[in-house]
Design a protein around this motif. Structure first.
Motif, short mmCIF file in Angstrom:
data_model
loop_
_atom_site.label_atom_id
_atom_site.label_comp_id
_atom_site.label_asym_id
_atom_site.label_seq_id
_atom_site.Cartn_x
_atom_site.Cartn_y
_atom_site.Cartn_z
N ALA A 3 4.92 -4.98 2.57
CA ALA A 3 4.80 -3.74 1.79
C ALA A 3 5.84 -2.71 2.26
CB ALA A 3 3.39 -3.17 1.92
N HIS A 4 6.08 -2.68 3.57
CA HIS A 4 7.09 -1.74 4.08
C HIS A 4 8.49 -2.13 3.60
CE1 HIS A 4 4.08 0.32 6.38
NE2 HIS A 4 4.99 1.18 6.76
N GLU A 5 8.77 -3.42 3.60
CA GLU A 5 10.09 -3.87 3.12
C GLU A 5 10.26 -3.50 1.64
OE1 GLU A 5 11.02 -7.62 6.12
OE2 GLU A 5 9.70 -7.94 4.40
N ASP A 12 0.23 3.92 0.09
CA ASP A 12 0.39 2.78 0.99
C ASP A 12 0.21 3.21 2.45
OD1 ASP A 12 0.75 0.98 -0.97
OD2 ASP A 12 2.77 0.36 -0.38
N GLU A 13 0.87 4.30 2.83
CA GLU A 13 0.78 4.74 4.22
C GLU A 13 -0.69 5.03 4.59
OE1 GLU A 13 3.93 5.45 6.42
OE2 GLU A 13 4.13 3.78 5.05
N ALA A 14 -1.41 5.69 3.67
CA ALA A 14 -2.82 5.99 3.93
C ALA A 14 -3.63 4.69 4.01
CB ALA A 14 -3.37 6.89 2.83
N GLY A 17 12.27 5.54 9.54
CA GLY A 17 10.95 5.39 10.18
C GLY A 17 10.25 4.13 9.70
N GLN A 18 10.35 3.86 8.41
CA GLN A 18 9.74 2.65 7.85
C GLN A 18 10.43 1.40 8.42
OE1 GLN A 18 6.97 3.69 6.57
NE2 GLN A 18 7.17 3.45 4.36
N GLY A 19 11.74 1.52 8.64
CA GLY A 19 12.49 0.42 9.23
C GLY A 19 12.06 0.15 10.67
N TRP A 20 11.73 1.20 11.38
CA TRP A 20 11.22 1.07 12.75
C TRP A 20 9.90 0.28 12.73
CZ3 TRP A 20 6.65 2.90 14.93
CH2 TRP A 20 6.57 2.86 16.33
N VAL A 21 9.03 0.62 11.76
CA VAL A 21 7.74 -0.08 11.63
C VAL A 21 7.99 -1.57 11.35
CG1 VAL A 21 5.65 -0.28 10.19
CG2 VAL A 21 6.45 1.98 10.90
N VAL A 22 8.94 -1.86 10.47
CA VAL A 22 9.28 -3.25 10.14
C VAL A 22 9.72 -4.01 11.40
CG1 VAL A 22 11.05 -4.67 8.98
CG2 VAL A 22 9.81 -2.92 7.69
N ALA A 26 2.13 6.44 13.66
CA ALA A 26 3.33 6.45 12.81
C ALA A 26 2.94 6.50 11.34
CB ALA A 26 4.19 5.22 13.10
N GLU A 27 1.96 5.70 10.94
CA GLU A 27 1.54 5.68 9.53
C GLU A 27 0.88 6.99 9.13
OE1 GLU A 27 2.21 2.85 7.23
OE2 GLU A 27 3.55 3.06 8.92
N ARG A 28 0.15 7.58 10.05
CA ARG A 28 -0.46 8.89 9.77
C ARG A 28 0.64 9.92 9.54
NH1 ARG A 28 -4.26 9.43 14.06
NH2 ARG A 28 -5.90 8.54 12.76
FE LIG Z 1 4.84 3.28 7.06
#
Ligand SMILES: [Fe+2]
Length: 161
Positions: free
Chosen positions: A148-150, A72-74, A118-123, A42-44
Protein backbone atom coordinates in the motif's frame (compact mmCIF):
# COMPACT_ATOMS: atom_id res chain seq x y z
CA UNK A 1 11.08 -39.00 39.20
CA UNK A 2 9.76 -37.32 42.39
CA UNK A 3 6.01 -36.70 42.55
CA UNK A 4 6.27 -32.92 42.49
CA UNK A 5 8.44 -32.70 39.41
CA UNK A 6 6.29 -31.76 36.46
CA UNK A 7 7.90 -32.90 33.20
CA UNK A 8 5.91 -30.28 31.28
CA UNK A 9 7.59 -27.37 33.08
CA UNK A 10 11.10 -28.63 32.48
CA UNK A 11 10.34 -29.47 28.86
CA UNK A 12 12.27 -27.49 26.24
CA UNK A 13 8.90 -26.86 24.52
CA UNK A 14 8.25 -24.11 27.06
CA UNK A 15 11.11 -21.92 25.97
CA UNK A 16 12.57 -23.31 22.76
CA UNK A 17 10.37 -21.24 20.48
CA UNK A 18 11.66 -17.87 21.67
CA UNK A 19 15.27 -19.10 21.73
CA UNK A 20 14.91 -20.52 18.21
CA UNK A 21 13.50 -17.24 16.94
CA UNK A 22 16.62 -15.33 17.90
CA UNK A 23 18.93 -18.17 16.79
CA UNK A 24 17.32 -18.36 13.34
CA UNK A 25 17.52 -14.62 12.80
CA UNK A 26 13.87 -13.90 13.53
CA UNK A 27 13.13 -10.74 15.48
CA UNK A 28 12.59 -11.27 19.19
CA UNK A 29 9.30 -10.13 20.72
CA UNK A 30 10.99 -7.02 22.17
CA UNK A 31 12.62 -6.13 18.88
CA UNK A 32 9.36 -6.60 16.99
CA UNK A 33 7.45 -4.49 19.53
CA UNK A 34 9.99 -1.66 19.25
CA UNK A 35 9.73 -1.87 15.46
CA UNK A 36 5.91 -1.82 15.47
CA UNK A 37 5.87 1.16 17.82
CA UNK A 38 8.38 3.05 15.69
CA UNK A 39 6.14 2.48 12.66
CA UNK A 40 3.05 3.42 14.68
CA UNK A 41 4.58 6.78 15.60
CA UNK A 42 5.53 7.35 11.96
CA UNK A 43 2.06 6.44 10.65
CA UNK A 44 0.41 8.64 13.27
CA UNK A 45 2.61 11.50 12.07
CA UNK A 46 1.71 10.71 8.44
CA UNK A 47 -1.97 10.57 9.30
CA UNK A 48 -1.86 13.98 11.01
CA UNK A 49 0.21 15.59 8.25
CA UNK A 50 -2.17 14.39 5.53
CA UNK A 51 -5.25 15.36 7.56
CA UNK A 52 -4.05 18.93 7.96
CA UNK A 53 -2.65 19.18 4.45
CA UNK A 54 -5.89 17.94 2.85
CA UNK A 55 -7.76 20.67 4.76
CA UNK A 56 -5.43 23.32 3.29
CA UNK A 57 -5.75 22.19 -0.32
CA UNK A 58 -8.47 23.59 -2.61
CA UNK A 59 -7.91 21.50 -5.76
CA UNK A 60 -10.47 18.68 -5.57
CA UNK A 61 -8.28 16.00 -7.18
CA UNK A 62 -5.28 16.73 -4.97
CA UNK A 63 -7.51 16.89 -1.90
CA UNK A 64 -9.04 13.49 -2.72
CA UNK A 65 -5.59 11.99 -3.24
CA UNK A 66 -4.26 13.30 0.08
CA UNK A 67 -7.44 12.18 1.86
CA UNK A 68 -7.00 8.68 0.43
CA UNK A 69 -3.42 8.57 1.76
CA UNK A 70 -4.74 9.86 5.11
CA UNK A 71 -7.29 7.02 5.36
CA UNK A 72 -4.51 4.52 4.67
CA UNK A 73 -2.19 6.03 7.27
CA UNK A 74 -4.99 5.91 9.87
CA UNK A 75 -5.78 2.32 8.85
CA UNK A 76 -2.17 1.21 9.38
CA UNK A 77 -2.15 2.89 12.79
CA UNK A 78 -5.04 0.59 13.71
CA UNK A 79 -3.34 -2.49 12.25
CA UNK A 80 -0.10 -1.73 14.11
CA UNK A 81 -1.90 -1.14 17.41
CA UNK A 82 -3.70 -4.46 17.01
CA UNK A 83 -0.43 -6.27 16.25
CA UNK A 84 1.14 -4.73 19.36
CA UNK A 85 -1.88 -5.89 21.35
CA UNK A 86 -1.56 -9.48 20.09
CA UNK A 87 2.04 -9.47 21.39
CA UNK A 88 0.79 -8.15 24.75
CA UNK A 89 2.82 -5.00 24.23
CA UNK A 90 1.99 -1.41 24.99
CA UNK A 91 1.22 0.89 22.06
CA UNK A 92 3.16 4.14 21.97
CA UNK A 93 1.02 7.27 22.20
CA UNK A 94 3.69 9.47 20.64
CA UNK A 95 3.61 11.10 17.24
CA UNK A 96 6.80 10.89 15.22
CA UNK A 97 8.97 13.97 14.77
CA UNK A 98 8.11 13.72 11.08
CA UNK A 99 4.87 15.57 11.83
CA UNK A 100 6.54 18.80 13.01
CA UNK A 101 9.14 18.64 10.25
CA UNK A 102 6.52 18.18 7.52
CA UNK A 103 4.21 20.91 8.83
CA UNK A 104 7.13 23.37 8.88
CA UNK A 105 7.25 23.08 5.06
CA UNK A 106 4.83 25.69 3.65
CA UNK A 107 4.80 24.72 -0.03
CA UNK A 108 2.49 21.88 -1.07
CA UNK A 109 4.79 20.22 -3.66
CA UNK A 110 7.71 20.33 -1.21
CA UNK A 111 5.60 18.99 1.65
CA UNK A 112 4.26 16.14 -0.49
CA UNK A 113 7.79 15.31 -1.63
CA UNK A 114 8.79 15.18 2.05
CA UNK A 115 5.76 12.99 2.78
CA UNK A 116 6.89 10.59 0.07
CA UNK A 117 10.39 10.46 1.50
CA UNK A 118 8.83 9.50 4.83
CA UNK A 119 6.74 6.85 3.10
CA UNK A 120 9.92 5.60 1.43
CA UNK A 121 11.55 5.25 4.84
CA UNK A 122 8.59 3.09 5.95
CA UNK A 123 9.01 0.93 2.83
CA UNK A 124 12.72 0.39 3.56
CA UNK A 125 12.05 -0.47 7.20
CA UNK A 126 9.34 -2.97 6.21
CA UNK A 127 11.50 -4.61 3.54
CA UNK A 128 14.28 -5.09 6.08
CA UNK A 129 12.06 -6.51 8.80
CA UNK A 130 9.61 -8.69 6.87
CA UNK A 131 11.98 -11.69 6.40
CA UNK A 132 12.57 -11.63 10.16
CA UNK A 133 8.91 -11.85 11.23
CA UNK A 134 7.79 -15.37 12.08
CA UNK A 135 4.19 -14.55 13.08
CA UNK A 136 2.14 -15.28 9.92
CA UNK A 137 -0.63 -12.80 10.60
CA UNK A 138 1.68 -9.88 11.41
CA UNK A 139 3.85 -10.80 8.42
CA UNK A 140 0.82 -10.77 6.12
CA UNK A 141 -0.45 -7.43 7.41
CA UNK A 142 2.94 -5.74 7.15
CA UNK A 143 3.40 -7.11 3.62
CA UNK A 144 0.08 -5.43 2.73
CA UNK A 145 1.26 -2.25 4.43
CA UNK A 146 4.42 -2.35 2.29
CA UNK A 147 2.44 -2.79 -0.94
CA UNK A 148 0.00 0.00 0.00
CA UNK A 149 2.89 2.36 0.74
CA UNK A 150 4.50 1.61 -2.62
CA UNK A 151 1.16 2.32 -4.34
CA UNK A 152 0.66 5.60 -2.49
CA UNK A 153 4.21 6.76 -3.19
CA UNK A 154 3.56 6.24 -6.91
CA UNK A 155 0.17 7.99 -6.75
CA UNK A 156 1.59 11.06 -4.99
CA UNK A 157 4.55 11.13 -7.40
CA UNK A 158 2.22 11.04 -10.38
CA UNK A 159 -0.21 13.68 -9.16
CA UNK A 160 -1.06 16.38 -11.68
CA UNK A 161 -0.23 19.49 -9.64
FE1 LIG B 1 2.81 5.76 6.00
Amino acid sequence: MPQNENPELSSPACWAHEADDAYMGYASRDELLAFLNELLEAERAGSRVTLRTAAEVSDAGTKALIEAVQRDEAHWCGVLMKAIQTLNGEASKRTGAFYEKAMAIPGLPERLAFLNRGQGWVVRKLREMLPRIRDDRIHHELAEMLAAHERNIALVEGRSV
